[in-house]
Motif scaffolding. Structure first.
Motif, short mmCIF file in Angstrom:
data_model
loop_
_atom_site.label_atom_id
_atom_site.label_comp_id
_atom_site.label_asym_id
_atom_site.label_seq_id
_atom_site.Cartn_x
_atom_site.Cartn_y
_atom_site.Cartn_z
N MET A 228 19.22 -9.66 -47.09
CA MET A 228 18.72 -9.37 -48.43
C MET A 228 19.86 -8.96 -49.36
O MET A 228 19.90 -9.36 -50.52
N ARG A 229 20.79 -8.17 -48.84
CA ARG A 229 21.93 -7.72 -49.65
C ARG A 229 22.78 -8.93 -50.10
O ARG A 229 23.18 -9.02 -51.26
N ILE A 230 23.03 -9.87 -49.19
CA ILE A 230 23.82 -11.05 -49.52
C ILE A 230 23.08 -11.90 -50.56
O ILE A 230 23.67 -12.35 -51.55
N ILE A 231 21.79 -12.10 -50.36
CA ILE A 231 21.01 -12.92 -51.30
C ILE A 231 20.97 -12.27 -52.68
O ILE A 231 21.14 -12.96 -53.70
N GLN A 232 20.78 -10.97 -52.75
CA GLN A 232 20.76 -10.28 -54.04
C GLN A 232 22.12 -10.39 -54.73
O GLN A 232 22.20 -10.65 -55.94
N GLN A 233 23.18 -10.21 -53.97
CA GLN A 233 24.52 -10.30 -54.53
C GLN A 233 24.80 -11.70 -55.06
O GLN A 233 25.30 -11.87 -56.18
N GLN A 234 24.44 -12.73 -54.29
CA GLN A 234 24.68 -14.10 -54.71
C GLN A 234 23.82 -14.48 -55.92
O GLN A 234 24.26 -15.20 -56.80
N SER A 235 22.60 -13.97 -55.95
CA SER A 235 21.72 -14.23 -57.10
C SER A 235 22.31 -13.62 -58.36
O SER A 235 22.34 -14.25 -59.43
N PHE B 152 17.52 -13.98 -69.49
CA PHE B 152 16.38 -13.10 -69.28
C PHE B 152 15.96 -13.21 -67.83
O PHE B 152 15.74 -14.31 -67.32
N VAL B 153 15.86 -12.09 -67.16
CA VAL B 153 15.51 -12.05 -65.74
C VAL B 153 14.16 -11.36 -65.60
O VAL B 153 13.95 -10.27 -66.13
N ILE B 154 13.26 -12.02 -64.91
CA ILE B 154 11.96 -11.43 -64.62
C ILE B 154 11.98 -11.01 -63.16
O ILE B 154 12.23 -11.83 -62.28
N ILE B 155 11.75 -9.75 -62.91
CA ILE B 155 11.74 -9.25 -61.54
C ILE B 155 10.30 -9.22 -61.06
O ILE B 155 9.45 -8.55 -61.64
N ASP B 156 10.06 -9.96 -59.99
CA ASP B 156 8.72 -10.04 -59.42
C ASP B 156 8.58 -8.94 -58.37
O ASP B 156 9.27 -8.95 -57.37
N ASP B 157 7.68 -8.02 -58.61
CA ASP B 157 7.50 -6.91 -57.67
C ASP B 157 6.23 -7.04 -56.84
O ASP B 157 5.78 -6.08 -56.25
N THR B 158 5.70 -8.25 -56.74
CA THR B 158 4.44 -8.42 -56.01
C THR B 158 4.57 -8.11 -54.53
O THR B 158 3.59 -7.75 -53.89
N VAL B 159 5.75 -8.24 -53.96
CA VAL B 159 5.93 -7.95 -52.54
C VAL B 159 6.34 -6.51 -52.30
O VAL B 159 6.44 -6.08 -51.16
N CYS B 160 6.58 -5.75 -53.36
CA CYS B 160 6.96 -4.35 -53.22
C CYS B 160 5.73 -3.51 -52.87
O CYS B 160 4.64 -3.75 -53.38
#
Length: 126
Positions: free
Chosen positions: A81-88, A104-112
């Motif tokens: 997850m850390r690698i994917i977030q960093q690369q994103s 513009f970044v939309i953060i989807d929190d449906t899985v939180c």
């Protein structure tokens, strides 16, 4: 001996994972499962099932192998997850620099996990 199918986009997935240095942190079987999973998820007819992932990814192993990997596999999910977030984030910054436009970044929190609904909300989804 099972035949191994490797198509161009699977090689491209492998190259991206290598660029992100995944082989330093994940074993070869884990890497193969990741390519299998990503290949199946990115196909056109994917509807969210492991059966679809297996069918669409041209993987030679039994469908249950991927299921077993996802439920019992030994791999560091937090590191992934850390690698994917960093690369994103790097990709977003590159695009903003290239276009010289705001991104513009939309953060989807449906899985939180939701600990408690907010006070004015009638249901947790609000």
């Amino acid at each position: 001996m099972p035949l191994t199918y490797r198509v161009a986009h699977q090689q491209e997935i492998n190259n991206i994972l290598r660029t992100w240095r995944f082989p330093l942190y994940f074993s070869k079987p884990v890497m193969n499962h990741m390519v299998h999973f990503l290949d199946g998820v990115m196909t056109r007819g994917f509807s969210g099932t492991l059966t679809d992932i297996h069918r669409e990814s041209c993987h030679s192993q039994d469908r249950r192998t991927l299921s077993h990997f996802l439920t019992h596999g030994k791999w560091n999910e937090q590191h992934l997850m850390r690698i994917i977030q960093q690369q994103s984030w790097e990709s977003i910054k590159r695009e903003a620099k290239h276009t010289q436009e705001p991104i513009f970044v939309i953060i989807d929190d449906t899985v939180c996990r939701k600990t408690k609904p907010s006070s004015p909300a009638l249901s947790p989804m609000q």
